[in-house]
Design an enzyme around this catalytic site. Structure first.
Site, PDB file in Angstrom:
ATOM      1  CB  CYS A  81      -0.946   0.010   1.210  1.00 36.77           C
ATOM      2  SG  CYS A  81      -2.232  -1.253   1.139  1.00 36.77           S
ATOM      3  CG  HIS A 135      -0.234   3.030   4.454  1.00 33.38           C
ATOM      4  ND1 HIS A 135      -0.866   1.888   3.991  1.00 33.38           N
ATOM      5  CD2 HIS A 135       0.214   2.723   5.694  1.00 33.38           C
ATOM      6  CE1 HIS A 135      -0.779   0.946   4.901  1.00 33.38           C
ATOM      7  NE2 HIS A 135      -0.137   1.420   5.938  1.00 33.38           N
TER       8      HIS A 135
END
Length: 476
Positions: A81, A135
């Site tokens: 991510c 994130h």
């Protein structure tokens, strides 16, 4: 001659906004001020109807593809991510951002970089974020700012739904793993609107409604289908567990695969077929749930009469293994983990076409900057996709690069339209070569096949071009 000029003039008048901006040959005054609806989906692979999966129900993403160009060979720069999102949103590759894990904020390494949403904000767009764009730890940081970048936005919202508050009720099929990286699920009671992603869609529509008369960059980040796979029961009911198809596997598949290539150890984390179907059913249910929220956004664009001035981009931060080669989730360089869905719809642009060119998430930043006539005033490492938005089959020779870190070593991969070539620790920990023309499942590693010596050598050179720091790191 006069008749010819009259026809040309008539044709110019009938040009769509996208075509007119192209015809103006760089004249910014001719370009409409597009809005951007920037839809990020967490951990979504290409198991979608528009990409040829006939089992998974994704009617809204499918209809978005009919409004724009679907990229069939789009790739993440890092299948995790934060490294992926940091790369896409700064327009820089991971070896420049130096983000290889989930803790470090990109501003530590690039304090003065202008991010994609910040570029729009700096050019008098209303820049807003709802949900996960930079994130977040999932599910731990749902409802917080996570590793967000305040400089990117005028406004941000962090909804938190019952999927978060009912976390103790989630079933974990791999109890040794934390919920954020476990095969875990829950079919809930209640409505879509009570779930975090349902709330995200609602908040995004509010912003579109309030800002419909001014240019906006609206980033909408859905958490599903990231694990834990949570969605209302009705979406699970669409997928009878005994009918869920598991990916093809072959005996001794991993015999020619370098040890470093494997993220899931042992294969399938030891789960039997019944539990794998249970996990995959839940993953697909959450895809369909998320797809329904995407549909609400598309409907709102149409209802608010914004369709003729809003670019819509839908992307995922990386792909997702669902059992291929015994692997699950991300953090591998196999195709299912590296490849991502990417759809771009431009008002008046090409509709319902697919491009088979190799493109990257890092290409999104320069693409949107060019479409909206904005000067990033900094070097971007991607390449604008506007030629492919005009003609999806346009000449294109740019490969796609994906990398991952295993402890202290890197795996680095290059994807051309035909081949994937990968080196682990500069080749010292193994190499892989797959011919996607004949072997789309990547079952036969050709790296040591004498018939492919020339191909390996050519791709090794191409790989080095994409990673100029590789030579220094490996001491070669």
């Amino acid at each position: 001659m006069m008749k010819k000029y009259a026809l040309l003039a008539l044709a110019a008048l009938s040009l769509t906004p996208f075509a007119a901006s192209v015809a103006a040959d760089g004249d910014d005054k001719a370009k409409p001020k597009y809005n951007v609806l920037f839809i990020a989906v967490d951990d979504l692979n290409n198991d979608l109807g528009t990409y040829g999966n006939t089992f998974v129900k994704s009617p809204n993403i499918d209809r978005l593809a009919e409004r724009g160009v679907r990229f069939d060979k789009a790739y993440t720069q890092f299948p995790l991510c934060s490294p992926s999102r940091s790369s896409l949103l700064t327009g820089q590759r991971p070896d420049v951002t130096k983000i290889y894990e989930l803790q470090t904020h990109f501003r530590k390494n690039l304090p003065d970089i202008v991010t994609l949403p910040q570029l729009f904000k700096n050019n008098d767009y209303y820049s807003a974020r709802v949900g996960k764009i930079y994130h977040y730890g999932v599910p731990g940081q749902i409802g917080t700012d996570g590793l967000d970048d305040p400089d990117s936005w005028n406004y941000r919202v962090n909804p938190k739904g019952r999927d978060k508050t009912e976390e103790p009720l989630i079933k974990n099929l791999t109890p040794d793993r934390g919920l954020g990286s476990a095969l875990a699920w829950r079919a809930t009671e209640g409505t879509d609107e009570e779930q975090t992603d349902g709330m995200i869609a609602g908040e995004a529509i509010k912003i579109m409604t309030e800002k419909k008369n001014e240019p906006f960059f609206l980033a909408v980040g859905f958490f599903r289908p990231h694990t834990p796979y949570v969605a209302p029961q009705k979406y699970f009911d669409m997928y009878p567990v005994d009918q869920v198809p598991l990916p093809k596997e072959i005996p001794n598949d991993l015999d020619d695969v370098p040890e470093a290539a494997l993220f899931t150890k042992p294969p399938h984390w030891g789960l039997d077929e019944a539990k794998r179907r249970e996990a995959l059913r839940a993953y697909y249910a959450t895809i369909t749930f998320m797809d329904a929220q995407v549909g609400k956004l598309i409907d709102a664009v149409d209802k608010l009469k914004l369709a003729d001035k809003t670019i819509i981009v839908l992307w995922s931060d990386h792909g997702y293994n669902v059992g291929q080669h015994g692997q699950w989730m991300k953090q591998s360089l196999f195709e299912n983990s590296a490849r991502v869905p990417l759809i771009i719809s431009v008002p008046g642009g090409t509709k319902g076409k697919a491009s088979g060119r190799t493109v990257e998430l890092v290409d999104i930043y320069p693409t949107l900057a060019e479409l909206c006539g904005l000067d990033p005033k900094q070097n971007l490492q991607g390449k604008s996709l506007t030629p492919l938005l005009k003609n999806p089959a346009a000449p294109w020779n740019k490969p796609a690069y994906t990398q991952v870190r295993r402890g202290q070593i890197f795996g680095r991969s290059v994807r051309t339209e035909r081949f994937r070539y990968t080196e682990w620790d500069g080749g010292k920990a193994g190499m892989e070569l797959y011919d996607h023309q004949k072997d789309p499942g990547e079952f036969t590693n050709l790296a040591k096949d004498k018939n492919f010596v020339i191909t390996v050598n050519e791709l090794a050179v191409l790989l080095k071009k994409g990673y100029p720091e590789t030579e220094q790191e490996t001491g070669r």
